[in-house]
Enzyme design. Sequence first.
Site, PDB file in Angstrom:
ATOM      1  N   CYS A   1      38.827  31.777  37.215  1.00  0.00           N
ATOM      2  CA  CYS A   1      39.510  30.938  37.504  1.00  0.00           C
ATOM      3  C   CYS A   1      38.995  29.396  38.039  1.00  0.00           C
ATOM      4  CB  CYS A   1      40.910  31.096  38.605  1.00  0.00           C
ATOM      5  SG  CYS A   1      41.588  32.706  38.286  1.00  0.00           S
TER       6      CYS A   1
ATOM      7  N   HIS B   1      44.159  25.188  44.991  1.00  0.00           N
ATOM      8  CA  HIS B   1      44.371  26.550  43.888  1.00  0.00           C
ATOM      9  C   HIS B   1      45.558  26.889  43.897  1.00  0.00           C
ATOM     10  CE1 HIS B   1      42.515  28.895  41.346  1.00  0.00           C
ATOM     11  NE2 HIS B   1      42.738  30.085  41.887  1.00  0.00           N
TER      12      HIS B   1
ATOM     13  N   GLU C   1      43.698  30.026  51.519  1.00  0.00           N
ATOM     14  CA  GLU C   1      43.225  28.742  50.930  1.00  0.00           C
ATOM     15  C   GLU C   1      43.913  27.612  52.258  1.00  0.00           C
ATOM     16  OE1 GLU C   1      43.440  25.387  47.402  1.00  0.00           O
ATOM     17  OE2 GLU C   1      44.808  27.289  47.374  1.00  0.00           O
TER      18      GLU C   1
ATOM     19  N   LYS D   1      50.248  24.350  39.798  1.00  0.00           N
ATOM     20  CA  LYS D   1      50.428  25.355  39.119  1.00  0.00           C
ATOM     21  C   LYS D   1      51.954  25.923  38.953  1.00  0.00           C
ATOM     22  CE  LYS D   1      45.894  27.819  39.687  1.00  0.00           C
ATOM     23  NZ  LYS D   1      45.260  26.715  40.562  1.00  0.00           N
TER      24      LYS D   1
ATOM     25  N   HIS E   1      49.121  28.841  36.074  1.00  0.00           N
ATOM     26  CA  HIS E   1      47.770  29.026  36.143  1.00  0.00           C
ATOM     27  C   HIS E   1      47.304  29.370  34.715  1.00  0.00           C
ATOM     28  CE1 HIS E   1      44.041  30.199  37.679  1.00  0.00           C
ATOM     29  NE2 HIS E   1      44.579  31.124  38.568  1.00  0.00           N
TER      30      HIS E   1
ATOM     31  N   PHE F   1      38.509  35.132  41.011  1.00  0.00           N
ATOM     32  CA  PHE F   1      38.011  36.271  41.142  1.00  0.00           C
ATOM     33  C   PHE F   1      36.471  36.364  41.038  1.00  0.00           C
ATOM     34  CE2 PHE F   1      42.268  38.649  39.523  1.00  0.00           C
ATOM     35  CZ  PHE F   1      42.925  38.123  40.635  1.00  0.00           C
TER      36      PHE F   1
END
Length: 402
Positions: free
Chosen positions: A162, A294, A305, A326, A331, A390
């Site tokens: 990502c 994010h 976050e 998003k 996403h 990830f």
Amino acid sequence: MKRIVITGQGTINALGRNVPETLEAMREGRCGISDLEFQDVERLSIRIGAQVKGYEPEETFNRQQIALYDRFTQFTLIAAREAISQSGLTFSGELATRSGVVLGTSGGGMNTLDENYRSVYEDGKNRVHPFVVPKLMNNAAASHVSMEWNLKGPSFTVATACASSNHAMGQAMQMIRSGMADVMITGGSEAMLCFGGIKAWEGLRVMSKDACRPFSANRNGMVQGEGAAVFVFEEFEHARARGAEILAEVVGFAMTSDAADIVMPSKQGASRAIAGAMKDARMNPEDVAYINAHGTGTAANDKTECSAVADAFGHHADELMISSTKSMHGHLIGGTGAVELLACIMALREGVIAPTIGYEEPDPECALDVVPNVARDVKVDAVLSNAFAFGGLNAVLALRAT
């Protein structure tokens, strides 16, 4: 060090087929998430996504090109065409040798993989198309962009889940800053909305069945999207000498690794990336007015976050605006940071902060100003764009108005 500016931007995503359409949707807080449409979708438990609906490749590409371009490559070429056209650049002679491409993607040619596994294992065929490998390889989009626009400088693809787009754009920035190139085409693309792509993500149990609600207490997971965004990064003096319109300046970049867990995010890793981007940009926390988060809509990401932002900004965190687009475009995995940079540029150029839509209930662990549901008109001079992947890989960009 050389300065880097953005002189072109292009996109195709669930909110729009170009930049003006996308920004209009962001200003209106429009949702691009709806029911998925592809073969065997009824076999999935997750049936929503931010899909580019009504897209017909034949309207843009000929039959030979379609045989060679996976959907993620098609999206990239469409976005690159818009960005390069806006920049007004023509790549020939010395400029061609000092211009390159760095793009981000996570899955690459997922539609090609899906179709060919189905052909071999379900339909029982023993042959696949001879272009399967060049169609599905992660660097396909970057290679086709370099060939179509005669870009002969450094060109490659970054695949860091990502954070792929932000890593790619950060590398493009550093190449210009160091003098390795004068112009870089950069951004990212993803087209993972196919049966295999969704089925794999279902296994992680991080997907929502109904909506993406970042930072809301009742959030229940992420929603995938697809599309691309591409930018022209150019050395400032080169752009000024030719009288180019400058959209924004890219002033800082940092990347860190959590070195902790393959899927669980780390506050410390994210905070170090945020602080590192500000340090690279020579910004103080109080200089930053907006962060494009994010903000995936998962329980773990959003609270981590927010905690990382609070850690990096201290008392100034209460003055920040932080939103997750998003909630509108989904996403885009490897392409997500690129589409989100559009919202950052809109904030700097138009003074419009894109909202976090779908926000329903305050969460004490996400107690920041998340610009809930409605866009906000605020003049800002400096912004950050976060991407946390990830594998514990973090990449944060810093931009200033010009």
